[in-house]
Design a protein around this motif. Structure first.
Motif, PDB file in Angstrom:
ATOM      1  N   THR A  66      51.800  44.431  42.799  1.00 57.91           N
ATOM      2  CA  THR A  66      52.688  43.252  43.160  1.00 57.91           C
ATOM      3  C   THR A  66      52.411  41.969  43.184  1.00 57.91           C
ATOM      4  N   ALA A  67      51.483  41.506  43.148  1.00 60.29           N
ATOM      5  CA  ALA A  67      50.984  39.636  43.330  1.00 60.29           C
ATOM      6  C   ALA A  67      50.426  39.410  42.224  1.00 60.29           C
ATOM      7  N   SER A  68      50.383  40.950  41.482  1.00 66.39           N
ATOM      8  CA  SER A  68      50.124  40.055  39.565  1.00 66.39           C
ATOM      9  C   SER A  68      50.778  39.990  39.303  1.00 66.39           C
ATOM     10  N   VAL A  69      51.910  40.853  39.694  1.00 66.43           N
ATOM     11  CA  VAL A  69      53.104  40.405  38.775  1.00 66.43           C
ATOM     12  C   VAL A  69      54.030  39.202  38.935  1.00 66.43           C
ATOM     13  N   GLY A  70      53.729  39.072  40.461  1.00 64.32           N
ATOM     14  CA  GLY A  70      54.634  37.564  40.867  1.00 64.32           C
ATOM     15  C   GLY A  70      54.007  36.514  41.043  1.00 64.32           C
ATOM     16  N   VAL A  71      52.273  36.401  40.224  1.00 63.41           N
ATOM     17  CA  VAL A  71      51.455  35.338  39.907  1.00 63.41           C
ATOM     18  C   VAL A  71      51.905  34.953  38.331  1.00 63.41           C
ATOM     19  N   ILE A  72      52.217  35.926  37.688  1.00 63.41           N
ATOM     20  CA  ILE A  72      52.688  35.554  35.724  1.00 63.41           C
ATOM     21  C   ILE A  72      53.930  35.643  35.863  1.00 63.41           C
ATOM     22  N   SER A  73      54.873  36.042  37.044  1.00 59.73           N
ATOM     23  CA  SER A  73      56.142  35.100  36.681  1.00 59.73           C
ATOM     24  C   SER A  73      55.899  34.132  37.284  1.00 59.73           C
ATOM     25  N   TYR A  74      55.169  33.668  38.855  1.00 56.12           N
ATOM     26  CA  TYR A  74      54.889  31.915  38.833  1.00 56.12           C
ATOM     27  C   TYR A  74      54.256  30.981  37.743  1.00 56.12           C
ATOM     28  N   ALA A  75      53.269  32.224  36.903  1.00 56.35           N
ATOM     29  CA  ALA A  75      52.227  31.201  36.062  1.00 56.35           C
ATOM     30  C   ALA A  75      53.525  31.202  35.426  1.00 56.35           C
ATOM     31  N   ALA A  76      54.636  31.732  34.394  1.00 53.21           N
ATOM     32  CA  ALA A  76      55.694  31.208  33.445  1.00 53.21           C
ATOM     33  C   ALA A  76      56.405  29.976  33.649  1.00 53.21           C
ATOM     34  N   SER A  77      56.368  29.517  35.086  1.00 53.97           N
ATOM     35  CA  SER A  77      56.623  28.211  34.745  1.00 53.97           C
ATOM     36  C   SER A  77      55.345  26.938  35.478  1.00 53.97           C
ATOM     37  N   SER A  79      53.675  27.590  38.060  1.00 52.63           N
ATOM     38  CA  SER A  79      53.422  26.784  38.791  1.00 52.63           C
ATOM     39  C   SER A  79      52.320  27.990  40.317  1.00 52.63           C
ATOM     40  N   VAL A  80      51.094  27.686  39.576  1.00 55.43           N
ATOM     41  CA  VAL A  80      50.719  27.968  39.935  1.00 55.43           C
ATOM     42  C   VAL A  80      48.935  27.458  40.311  1.00 55.43           C
ATOM     43  N   ALA A  81      48.202  26.805  40.822  1.00 55.84           N
ATOM     44  CA  ALA A  81      47.497  25.871  40.990  1.00 55.84           C
ATOM     45  C   ALA A  81      45.645  26.929  41.115  1.00 55.84           C
ATOM     46  N   TRP A  82      45.415  27.213  39.652  1.00 51.95           N
ATOM     47  CA  TRP A  82      44.819  28.601  40.143  1.00 51.95           C
ATOM     48  C   TRP A  82      43.149  28.781  40.232  1.00 51.95           C
ATOM     49  N   ILE A  83      42.531  27.189  40.621  1.00 56.02           N
ATOM     50  CA  ILE A  83      41.238  26.707  41.497  1.00 56.02           C
ATOM     51  C   ILE A  83      41.383  26.970  42.929  1.00 56.02           C
ATOM     52  N   PRO A  84      42.511  26.106  43.470  1.00 51.58           N
ATOM     53  CA  PRO A  84      42.063  25.633  44.904  1.00 51.58           C
ATOM     54  C   PRO A  84      42.709  27.664  45.387  1.00 51.58           C
ATOM     55  N   ALA A  85      43.189  28.624  44.800  1.00 50.40           N
ATOM     56  CA  ALA A  85      43.855  29.508  44.687  1.00 50.40           C
ATOM     57  C   ALA A  85      41.971  30.396  45.298  1.00 50.40           C
ATOM     58  N   LEU A  86      41.689  30.033  44.268  1.00 45.43           N
ATOM     59  CA  LEU A  86      40.347  30.776  43.810  1.00 45.43           C
ATOM     60  C   LEU A  86      38.871  30.626  45.008  1.00 45.43           C
ATOM     61  N   ILE A  87      39.589  29.297  45.862  1.00 46.02           N
ATOM     62  CA  ILE A  87      38.845  28.315  46.998  1.00 46.02           C
ATOM     63  C   ILE A  87      39.155  29.675  47.903  1.00 46.02           C
ATOM     64  N   LEU A  88      41.003  29.503  48.116  1.00 51.11           N
ATOM     65  CA  LEU A  88      41.311  30.238  49.326  1.00 51.11           C
ATOM     66  C   LEU A  88      40.488  31.817  49.618  1.00 51.11           C
ATOM     67  N   THR A 187      50.573  30.429  44.456  1.00 50.48           N
ATOM     68  CA  THR A 187      49.085  29.841  44.869  1.00 50.48           C
ATOM     69  C   THR A 187      48.994  30.449  45.261  1.00 50.48           C
ATOM     70  N   SER A 188      49.554  31.152  46.770  1.00 50.68           N
ATOM     71  CA  SER A 188      49.890  32.052  47.524  1.00 50.68           C
ATOM     72  C   SER A 188      48.812  33.583  46.602  1.00 50.68           C
ATOM     73  N   LEU A 189      50.128  33.943  46.234  1.00 44.60           N
ATOM     74  CA  LEU A 189      49.930  35.312  45.639  1.00 44.60           C
ATOM     75  C   LEU A 189      49.185  35.411  45.378  1.00 44.60           C
ATOM     76  N   LEU A 190      48.096  34.499  44.070  1.00 40.72           N
ATOM     77  CA  LEU A 190      47.089  34.180  43.478  1.00 40.72           C
ATOM     78  C   LEU A 190      46.103  34.663  44.465  1.00 40.72           C
ATOM     79  N   MET A 191      45.559  34.223  45.151  1.00 47.42           N
ATOM     80  CA  MET A 191      44.742  34.695  46.886  1.00 47.42           C
ATOM     81  C   MET A 191      44.810  35.629  47.376  1.00 47.42           C
ATOM     82  N   MET A 192      45.988  36.520  47.295  1.00 46.78           N
ATOM     83  CA  MET A 192      46.126  37.661  47.781  1.00 46.78           C
ATOM     84  C   MET A 192      45.424  38.880  47.660  1.00 46.78           C
ATOM     85  N   ILE A 193      45.451  38.550  45.224  1.00 49.95           N
ATOM     86  CA  ILE A 193      44.634  39.620  44.408  1.00 49.95           C
ATOM     87  C   ILE A 193      43.437  39.827  44.884  1.00 49.95           C
ATOM     88  N   PRO A 194      42.427  39.226  44.773  1.00 56.29           N
ATOM     89  CA  PRO A 194      40.639  40.113  45.007  1.00 56.29           C
ATOM     90  C   PRO A 194      40.525  39.756  46.326  1.00 56.29           C
TER      91      PRO A 194
END
Length: 266
Positions: A66-77, A79-88, A187-194
């Motif tokens: 679910t979060a993976s699809v959400g990240v792809i959807s937000y990344a298309a626009s 709207s994902v802060a990649w490095i902050p998400a990994l830090i979180l 960013t929140s959705l990306l953080m959730m995946i790992p």
């Protein structure tokens, strides 16, 4: 999982419930940048009589696709802060381990009331502060350290009371870091995946996950997550705040009821 429990979780009624729960969870996940566990867990317990731990483990497994699809959807626009998400995420993984170790030593009732208080403050603030869609997240040493602290705190709460990261991370990114609502959600959705993958591996080892249910809920959720993310982009930020506040009210009520029941049992 025993044979009686397995029987309750199988059959046409159960499969239809898995799909329905997944469709709703996916829509909310995309719309608010949350995992959907606050929908999945209570519905599995209420309608399919899942044990609380099994429901939480199954929910965590469903969050991965679910979060993976959400990240792809937000990344298309964008709207994902990649490095902050990994830090979180790194902070959350560590925090979750701390939370599970503190679990036997801390009053669950006090924690739940404390979290309800946090949600009330967030709900009020959401009506006072409207995030700008043009805001850019600037990563500095100071914000990096702050993100680690937020990640650890989120993980600790997840380990202690089973609260998903999005409910904490999205409002904190908007209200404290000044991030736009869309970037906060992506960013929140990306953080959730790992975090969800790590938790699911542990749950499989302890047999606290129904993989078939998790797969069905996750696949169903994937069909509506992108729709939720699209709705988030077209609604006005102030309207988005009101919708998110309403969602947090539901969670606060759930948590307050658990605290009241816990106090009665105590």
């Amino acid at each position: 999982m025993n044979d009686v429990a397995t029987g309750l979780h199988r059959g046409p009624r159960a499969y239809a419930a898995f799909i329905g729960i997944g469709l709703l969870a996916g829509l909310l996940s995309g719309l608010f940048g949350v995992g959907g566990g606050t929908v999945i867990v209570p519905l599995l317990v209420l309608f399919l009589h899942f044990d609380q731990r099994l429901a939480a483990g199954t929910s965590l497994a469903a969050i991965v696709p679910t979060a993976s699809v959400g990240v792809i959807s937000y990344a298309a626009s964008g709207s994902v802060a990649w490095i902050p998400a990994l830090i979180l995420a790194a902070g959350a993984v560590v925090g979750a381990q701390i939370g599970t170790r503190l679990l036997p030593r801390i009053s669950q009732t006090a924690l739940r009331w404390g979290f309800v208080g946090f949600l009330v403050v967030v709900i009020v603030t959401l009506f006072l502060v409207v995030p700008s869609r043009d805001a850019v997240f600037e990563l500095t040493w100071l914000t990096g350290v702050a993100l680690v602290a937020v990640g650890v705190g989120t993980g600790v709460l997840a380990g202690l009371i089973g609260v998903g990261g999005g409910v904490i991370v999205v409002p904190v990114l908007m209200l404290v870091f000044g991030t736009s609502d869309l970037v906060a959600k992506g960013t929140s959705l990306l953080m959730m995946i790992p975090t969800a993958i790590s938790g699911t591996i542990g749950n499989i080892r302890h047999r606290n996950v129904d993989l078939l249910a998790g797969a069905m809920i996750g696949i169903a959720a994937c069909t509506t997550t992108a729709l939720g993310a699209w709705i988030a982009t077209i609604v006005d930020p102030s309207v988005g705040n009101v919708l998110f506040a309403a969602y947090l009210v539901v969670i606060a009520v759930q948590m307050a009821l658990k605290a009241i029941r816990g106090r009665k049992k105590g």
